[in-house]
Each structure stands twice: as structure tokens, then as C-alpha cells.
Design a protein around this motif. Structure first.
Motif, PDB file in Angstrom:
ATOM      1  N   GLY A 145      70.493  71.476   7.420  1.00 43.12           N
ATOM      2  CA  GLY A 145      69.503  71.145   8.426  1.00 43.12           C
ATOM      3  C   GLY A 145      69.381  69.650   8.646  1.00 43.12           C
ATOM      4  O   GLY A 145      69.189  69.186   9.768  1.00 43.12           O
ATOM      5  N   GLU A 146      69.474  68.880   7.551  1.00 46.57           N
ATOM      6  CA  GLU A 146      69.428  67.428   7.697  1.00 46.57           C
ATOM      7  C   GLU A 146      70.629  66.915   8.479  1.00 46.57           C
ATOM      8  O   GLU A 146      70.496  66.007   9.300  1.00 46.57           O
ATOM      9  CB  GLU A 146      69.369  66.761   6.336  1.00 46.57           C
ATOM     10  CG  GLU A 146      68.027  66.909   5.666  1.00 46.57           C
ATOM     11  CD  GLU A 146      67.912  66.091   4.415  1.00 46.57           C
ATOM     12  OE1 GLU A 146      68.550  65.025   4.341  1.00 46.57           O
ATOM     13  OE2 GLU A 146      67.166  66.510   3.527  1.00 46.57           O
ATOM     14  N   LEU A 147      71.799  67.508   8.229  1.00 43.29           N
ATOM     15  CA  LEU A 147      72.990  67.111   8.980  1.00 43.29           C
ATOM     16  C   LEU A 147      72.826  67.446  10.460  1.00 43.29           C
ATOM     17  O   LEU A 147      73.111  66.619  11.333  1.00 43.29           O
ATOM     18  CB  LEU A 147      74.226  67.804   8.414  1.00 43.29           C
ATOM     19  CG  LEU A 147      75.527  67.562   9.165  1.00 43.29           C
ATOM     20  CD1 LEU A 147      75.925  66.085   9.072  1.00 43.29           C
ATOM     21  CD2 LEU A 147      76.616  68.440   8.632  1.00 43.29           C
ATOM     22  N   LEU A 148      72.343  68.657  10.760  1.00 40.71           N
ATOM     23  CA  LEU A 148      72.144  69.045  12.151  1.00 40.71           C
ATOM     24  C   LEU A 148      71.065  68.196  12.811  1.00 40.71           C
ATOM     25  O   LEU A 148      71.188  67.825  13.977  1.00 40.71           O
ATOM     26  CB  LEU A 148      71.784  70.526  12.243  1.00 40.71           C
ATOM     27  CG  LEU A 148      72.906  71.497  11.916  1.00 40.71           C
ATOM     28  CD1 LEU A 148      72.382  72.919  11.902  1.00 40.71           C
ATOM     29  CD2 LEU A 148      74.052  71.350  12.881  1.00 40.71           C
ATOM     30  N   SER A 149      70.022  67.867  12.066  1.00 40.92           N
ATOM     31  CA  SER A 149      68.968  67.002  12.601  1.00 40.92           C
ATOM     32  C   SER A 149      69.520  65.615  12.924  1.00 40.92           C
ATOM     33  O   SER A 149      69.180  65.023  13.947  1.00 40.92           O
ATOM     34  CB  SER A 149      67.825  66.902  11.605  1.00 40.92           C
ATOM     35  OG  SER A 149      66.852  66.014  12.050  1.00 40.92           O
ATOM     36  N   PHE A 150      70.361  65.103  12.042  1.00 35.71           N
ATOM     37  CA  PHE A 150      70.998  63.799  12.271  1.00 35.71           C
ATOM     38  C   PHE A 150      71.816  63.820  13.558  1.00 35.71           C
ATOM     39  O   PHE A 150      71.721  62.914  14.386  1.00 35.71           O
ATOM     40  CB  PHE A 150      71.888  63.458  11.070  1.00 35.71           C
ATOM     41  CG  PHE A 150      72.719  62.225  11.255  1.00 35.71           C
ATOM     42  CD1 PHE A 150      72.162  60.977  11.081  1.00 35.71           C
ATOM     43  CD2 PHE A 150      74.058  62.325  11.593  1.00 35.71           C
ATOM     44  CE1 PHE A 150      72.926  59.836  11.242  1.00 35.71           C
ATOM     45  CE2 PHE A 150      74.833  61.193  11.757  1.00 35.71           C
ATOM     46  CZ  PHE A 150      74.260  59.940  11.583  1.00 35.71           C
ATOM     47  N   LEU A 151      72.628  64.873  13.735  1.00 30.57           N
ATOM     48  CA  LEU A 151      73.453  64.984  14.940  1.00 30.57           C
ATOM     49  C   LEU A 151      72.587  65.181  16.177  1.00 30.57           C
ATOM     50  O   LEU A 151      72.897  64.652  17.241  1.00 30.57           O
ATOM     51  CB  LEU A 151      74.439  66.143  14.783  1.00 30.57           C
ATOM     52  CG  LEU A 151      75.477  65.999  13.676  1.00 30.57           C
ATOM     53  CD1 LEU A 151      76.293  67.272  13.555  1.00 30.57           C
ATOM     54  CD2 LEU A 151      76.359  64.801  13.899  1.00 30.57           C
ATOM     55  N   TRP A 152      71.498  65.934  16.042  1.00 29.64           N
ATOM     56  CA  TRP A 152      70.626  66.219  17.177  1.00 29.64           C
ATOM     57  C   TRP A 152      69.898  64.969  17.644  1.00 29.64           C
ATOM     58  O   TRP A 152      69.793  64.710  18.843  1.00 29.64           O
ATOM     59  CB  TRP A 152      69.628  67.297  16.783  1.00 29.64           C
ATOM     60  CG  TRP A 152      68.955  67.953  17.932  1.00 29.64           C
ATOM     61  CD1 TRP A 152      67.736  67.639  18.435  1.00 29.64           C
ATOM     62  CD2 TRP A 152      69.459  69.017  18.728  1.00 29.64           C
ATOM     63  NE1 TRP A 152      67.446  68.452  19.484  1.00 29.64           N
ATOM     64  CE2 TRP A 152      68.485  69.310  19.693  1.00 29.64           C
ATOM     65  CE3 TRP A 152      70.635  69.755  18.717  1.00 29.64           C
ATOM     66  CZ2 TRP A 152      68.653  70.309  20.629  1.00 29.64           C
ATOM     67  CZ3 TRP A 152      70.789  70.745  19.645  1.00 29.64           C
ATOM     68  CH2 TRP A 152      69.820  71.011  20.590  1.00 29.64           C
ATOM     69  N   LYS A 153      69.389  64.170  16.703  1.00 30.20           N
ATOM     70  CA  LYS A 153      68.643  62.961  17.060  1.00 30.20           C
ATOM     71  C   LYS A 153      69.525  61.940  17.761  1.00 30.20           C
ATOM     72  O   LYS A 153      69.079  61.229  18.654  1.00 30.20           O
ATOM     73  CB  LYS A 153      68.047  62.312  15.805  1.00 30.20           C
ATOM     74  CG  LYS A 153      66.853  63.010  15.262  1.00 30.20           C
ATOM     75  CD  LYS A 153      66.360  62.294  14.022  1.00 30.20           C
ATOM     76  CE  LYS A 153      65.281  63.077  13.338  1.00 30.20           C
ATOM     77  NZ  LYS A 153      64.863  62.440  12.082  1.00 30.20           N
ATOM     78  N   ARG A 154      70.778  61.843  17.351  1.00 26.02           N
ATOM     79  CA  ARG A 154      71.684  60.859  17.927  1.00 26.02           C
ATOM     80  C   ARG A 154      72.495  61.414  19.089  1.00 26.02           C
ATOM     81  O   ARG A 154      73.425  60.778  19.567  1.00 26.02           O
ATOM     82  CB  ARG A 154      72.597  60.314  16.843  1.00 26.02           C
ATOM     83  CG  ARG A 154      71.852  59.343  15.963  1.00 26.02           C
ATOM     84  CD  ARG A 154      72.439  59.212  14.599  1.00 26.02           C
ATOM     85  NE  ARG A 154      71.664  58.304  13.775  1.00 26.02           N
ATOM     86  CZ  ARG A 154      70.537  58.620  13.176  1.00 26.02           C
ATOM     87  NH1 ARG A 154      70.033  59.823  13.331  1.00 26.02           N
ATOM     88  NH2 ARG A 154      69.887  57.754  12.421  1.00 26.02           N
ATOM     89  N   LYS A 155      72.132  62.627  19.528  1.00 22.46           N
ATOM     90  CA  LYS A 155      72.761  63.295  20.674  1.00 22.46           C
ATOM     91  C   LYS A 155      74.283  63.421  20.513  1.00 22.46           C
ATOM     92  O   LYS A 155      75.049  63.190  21.441  1.00 22.46           O
ATOM     93  CB  LYS A 155      72.403  62.590  21.974  1.00 22.46           C
ATOM     94  CG  LYS A 155      70.921  62.604  22.264  1.00 22.46           C
ATOM     95  CD  LYS A 155      70.609  62.052  23.615  1.00 22.46           C
ATOM     96  CE  LYS A 155      69.156  61.984  23.954  1.00 22.46           C
ATOM     97  NZ  LYS A 155      68.165  62.537  23.133  1.00 22.46           N
ATOM     98  N   LEU A 156      74.697  63.798  19.302  1.00 27.52           N
ATOM     99  CA  LEU A 156      76.112  64.025  19.020  1.00 27.52           C
ATOM    100  C   LEU A 156      76.392  65.527  19.016  1.00 27.52           C
ATOM    101  O   LEU A 156      76.922  66.089  18.071  1.00 27.52           O
ATOM    102  CB  LEU A 156      76.480  63.410  17.664  1.00 27.52           C
ATOM    103  CG  LEU A 156      76.310  61.898  17.560  1.00 27.52           C
ATOM    104  CD1 LEU A 156      76.544  61.423  16.143  1.00 27.52           C
ATOM    105  CD2 LEU A 156      77.256  61.200  18.504  1.00 27.52           C
TER     106      LEU A 156
END
Length: 68
Positions: free
Chosen positions: A24-35
Motif C-alpha cells: 500500500g505504501e508503494l502504491l500510495s507513493f506511485l499515486w501521489k507522484r502520478k506515476l
């Protein structure tokens, strides 16, 4: 149990990601940076890892060889 304080300015999607742990932290990281384009790549890498693990075990290897 003590409840964690709610974060301000967090969307419902990020709350779902944070409940999933490390993934979830990895997906959150990608989601916040629009990757968003990296998410399918991560899924494919995960599937390859699962196939390699199953193929390296004794009986599971015979089924993997029939796929390729």
C-alpha cells in the motif's frame, strides 16, 4: 485499541493504500507522484516472481513448463 488520528487532505484511495502495508505504501507513493504507468509494470514483475517461485519447487515446475 487506540485509533490513529485522521490525516487532513487525504483522499479515500490513499487511506485504502495505507491499510495494505508495504504494498500500500508503494502504491500510495506511485499515486501521489502520478506515476500510474508504473503500476502495471509492478504487477507484471510480481507475476514473474510468482511463476519463478512456483517453477523452482518440485511438483509445481512440471505445470510451468507446459505454459512455455
Amino acid at each position: 485499541m487506540a485509533e490513529t488520528p485522521k490525516r487532513k487532505n487525504s483522499s479515500a484511495m490513499q487511506d485504502v493504500f495505507l491499510r495494505m502495508g508495504v504494498l500500500g505504501e508503494l502504491l500510495s507513493f506511485l499515486w501521489k507522484r502520478k506515476l500510474y504507468w508504473l503500476i502495471p509494470m509492478m504487477i507484471v514483475l510480481f507475476l514473474f516472481a510468482v511463476i519463478i517461485i512456483i517453477g523452482s519447487t518440485g511438483p509445481g515446475g512440471a505445470f510451468i513448463y507446459t505454459l512455455f
